[in-house]
Design a protein around this motif. Structure first.
Motif, PDB file in Angstrom:
ATOM      1  N   ASN A  64       0.834  -1.217   0.000  1.00 38.08           N
ATOM      2  CA  ASN A  64       0.000   0.000   0.000  1.00 38.08           C
ATOM      3  C   ASN A  64       0.859   1.253   0.000  1.00 38.08           C
ATOM      4  O   ASN A  64       0.579   2.215  -0.724  1.00 38.08           O
ATOM      5  CB  ASN A  64      -0.937   0.019   1.204  1.00 38.08           C
ATOM      6  CG  ASN A  64      -2.328  -0.426   0.863  1.00 38.08           C
ATOM      7  OD1 ASN A  64      -2.831  -0.140  -0.208  1.00 38.08           O
ATOM      8  ND2 ASN A  64      -2.934  -1.148   1.786  1.00 38.08           N
ATOM      9  N   LYS A  65       1.907   1.260   0.807  1.00 34.91           N
ATOM     10  CA  LYS A  65       2.779   2.432   0.908  1.00 34.91           C
ATOM     11  C   LYS A  65       3.465   2.728  -0.422  1.00 34.91           C
ATOM     12  O   LYS A  65       3.520   3.881  -0.860  1.00 34.91           O
ATOM     13  CB  LYS A  65       3.821   2.207   1.997  1.00 34.91           C
ATOM     14  CG  LYS A  65       4.701   3.397   2.268  1.00 34.91           C
ATOM     15  CD  LYS A  65       5.639   3.124   3.420  1.00 34.91           C
ATOM     16  CE  LYS A  65       6.508   4.342   3.686  1.00 34.91           C
ATOM     17  NZ  LYS A  65       7.408   4.122   4.820  1.00 34.91           N
ATOM     18  N   ILE A  66       3.970   1.693  -1.079  1.00 38.19           N
ATOM     19  CA  ILE A  66       4.675   1.883  -2.350  1.00 38.19           C
ATOM     20  C   ILE A  66       3.719   2.284  -3.466  1.00 38.19           C
ATOM     21  O   ILE A  66       3.944   3.260  -4.177  1.00 38.19           O
ATOM     22  CB  ILE A  66       5.446   0.600  -2.723  1.00 38.19           C
ATOM     23  CG1 ILE A  66       6.576   0.367  -1.735  1.00 38.19           C
ATOM     24  CG2 ILE A  66       5.981   0.687  -4.150  1.00 38.19           C
ATOM     25  CD1 ILE A  66       7.244  -0.988  -1.865  1.00 38.19           C
ATOM     26  N   TYR A  67       2.652   1.537  -3.638  1.00 40.65           N
ATOM     27  CA  TYR A  67       1.775   1.742  -4.790  1.00 40.65           C
ATOM     28  C   TYR A  67       0.764   2.867  -4.599  1.00 40.65           C
ATOM     29  O   TYR A  67       0.162   3.321  -5.561  1.00 40.65           O
ATOM     30  CB  TYR A  67       1.104   0.430  -5.177  1.00 40.65           C
ATOM     31  CG  TYR A  67       2.079  -0.480  -5.888  1.00 40.65           C
ATOM     32  CD1 TYR A  67       2.287  -0.363  -7.257  1.00 40.65           C
ATOM     33  CD2 TYR A  67       2.830  -1.405  -5.195  1.00 40.65           C
ATOM     34  CE1 TYR A  67       3.191  -1.163  -7.908  1.00 40.65           C
ATOM     35  CE2 TYR A  67       3.746  -2.211  -5.835  1.00 40.65           C
ATOM     36  CZ  TYR A  67       3.923  -2.083  -7.197  1.00 40.65           C
ATOM     37  OH  TYR A  67       4.844  -2.865  -7.840  1.00 40.65           O
ATOM     38  N   SER A  68       0.572   3.351  -3.389  1.00 40.82           N
ATOM     39  CA  SER A  68      -0.306   4.512  -3.211  1.00 40.82           C
ATOM     40  C   SER A  68       0.409   5.804  -3.588  1.00 40.82           C
ATOM     41  O   SER A  68      -0.229   6.847  -3.743  1.00 40.82           O
ATOM     42  CB  SER A  68      -0.831   4.584  -1.779  1.00 40.82           C
ATOM     43  OG  SER A  68       0.229   4.786  -0.873  1.00 40.82           O
ATOM     44  N   GLN A  69       1.722   5.759  -3.762  1.00 33.84           N
ATOM     45  CA  GLN A  69       2.457   6.924  -4.269  1.00 33.84           C
ATOM     46  C   GLN A  69       2.108   7.193  -5.726  1.00 33.84           C
ATOM     47  O   GLN A  69       2.255   8.315  -6.207  1.00 33.84           O
ATOM     48  CB  GLN A  69       3.968   6.689  -4.150  1.00 33.84           C
ATOM     49  CG  GLN A  69       4.462   6.592  -2.735  1.00 33.84           C
ATOM     50  CD  GLN A  69       5.938   6.216  -2.680  1.00 33.84           C
ATOM     51  OE1 GLN A  69       6.625   6.196  -3.687  1.00 33.84           O
ATOM     52  NE2 GLN A  69       6.419   5.911  -1.487  1.00 33.84           N
ATOM     53  N   ILE A  70       1.651   6.189  -6.419  1.00 33.87           N
ATOM     54  CA  ILE A  70       1.342   6.299  -7.840  1.00 33.87           C
ATOM     55  C   ILE A  70      -0.050   6.872  -8.060  1.00 33.87           C
ATOM     56  O   ILE A  70      -0.275   7.658  -8.971  1.00 33.87           O
ATOM     57  CB  ILE A  70       1.473   4.916  -8.500  1.00 33.87           C
ATOM     58  CG1 ILE A  70       2.915   4.448  -8.379  1.00 33.87           C
ATOM     59  CG2 ILE A  70       1.029   4.941  -9.937  1.00 33.87           C
ATOM     60  CD1 ILE A  70       3.102   2.990  -8.632  1.00 33.87           C
ATOM     61  N   TYR A 125      -7.013   0.761  -8.837  1.00 35.11           N
ATOM     62  CA  TYR A 125      -6.970   2.206  -8.616  1.00 35.11           C
ATOM     63  C   TYR A 125      -8.332   2.833  -8.918  1.00 35.11           C
ATOM     64  O   TYR A 125      -9.186   2.224  -9.553  1.00 35.11           O
ATOM     65  CB  TYR A 125      -5.905   2.845  -9.506  1.00 35.11           C
ATOM     66  CG  TYR A 125      -4.497   2.545  -9.065  1.00 35.11           C
ATOM     67  CD1 TYR A 125      -3.901   3.271  -8.051  1.00 35.11           C
ATOM     68  CD2 TYR A 125      -3.760   1.523  -9.652  1.00 35.11           C
ATOM     69  CE1 TYR A 125      -2.607   2.996  -7.637  1.00 35.11           C
ATOM     70  CE2 TYR A 125      -2.477   1.242  -9.242  1.00 35.11           C
ATOM     71  CZ  TYR A 125      -1.901   1.983  -8.234  1.00 35.11           C
ATOM     72  OH  TYR A 125      -0.628   1.705  -7.821  1.00 35.11           O
ATOM     73  N   TYR A 144       7.354   3.704 -13.638  1.00 36.49           N
ATOM     74  CA  TYR A 144       7.929   4.009 -12.334  1.00 36.49           C
ATOM     75  C   TYR A 144       8.649   2.810 -11.719  1.00 36.49           C
ATOM     76  O   TYR A 144       9.709   2.952 -11.129  1.00 36.49           O
ATOM     77  CB  TYR A 144       6.811   4.491 -11.408  1.00 36.49           C
ATOM     78  CG  TYR A 144       7.253   4.858 -10.016  1.00 36.49           C
ATOM     79  CD1 TYR A 144       7.978   6.025  -9.781  1.00 36.49           C
ATOM     80  CD2 TYR A 144       6.951   4.039  -8.942  1.00 36.49           C
ATOM     81  CE1 TYR A 144       8.367   6.361  -8.488  1.00 36.49           C
ATOM     82  CE2 TYR A 144       7.333   4.367  -7.651  1.00 36.49           C
ATOM     83  CZ  TYR A 144       8.036   5.537  -7.447  1.00 36.49           C
ATOM     84  OH  TYR A 144       8.422   5.861  -6.181  1.00 36.49           O
TER      85      TYR A 144
END
Length: 106
Positions: A59-65, A92, A104
């Motif tokens: 969640n932390k990594i892919y919520s940046q996108i 998303y 990314y």
């Protein structure tokens, strides 16, 4: 009944099915909804106890996108071992953001 002409001007007959009208009338449009979903592969296979931690990291990594839908992260679990299978699906809110992970992350 349909007529079909070939290059030698011979006529072929084809009798259509009586069900053809039914198929044309009952066509439904389905929204498959996969345009805003990505698959993340090569994740660690973890036991049930570490599932929440792995989910938090993903969640932390892919919520940046982009904004992940509520309950938009799904990691399949092997029913026999109760471990993750090494991949997950992330959904998303908008389909436009799925292009960015490919650039990314790779």
């Amino acid at each position: 009944m349909y007529f079909c002409f070939d290059s030698d001007s011979l006529i072929y007959f084809f009798l259509g099915s009586d069900d053809e009208d039914v198929y044309q009338e009952e066509q439904m449009d389905f929204d498959y909804g996969l345009g805003n979903t990505i698959v993340v592969d090569n994740l660690p296979v973890v036991p049930k106890e570490k599932f929440d931690k792995l989910e938090g990291v993903i969640n932390k990594i892919y919520s940046q996108i982009g904004v992940i839908k509520e309950d938009g992260l799904w990691m399949p679990v092997d029913p026999g071992t109760h471990k993750t299978l090494g991949y997950c699906f992330i959904e998303y809110n908008t389909p436009q953001v799925i292009i960015f992970p490919m650039v990314y992350m790779y």
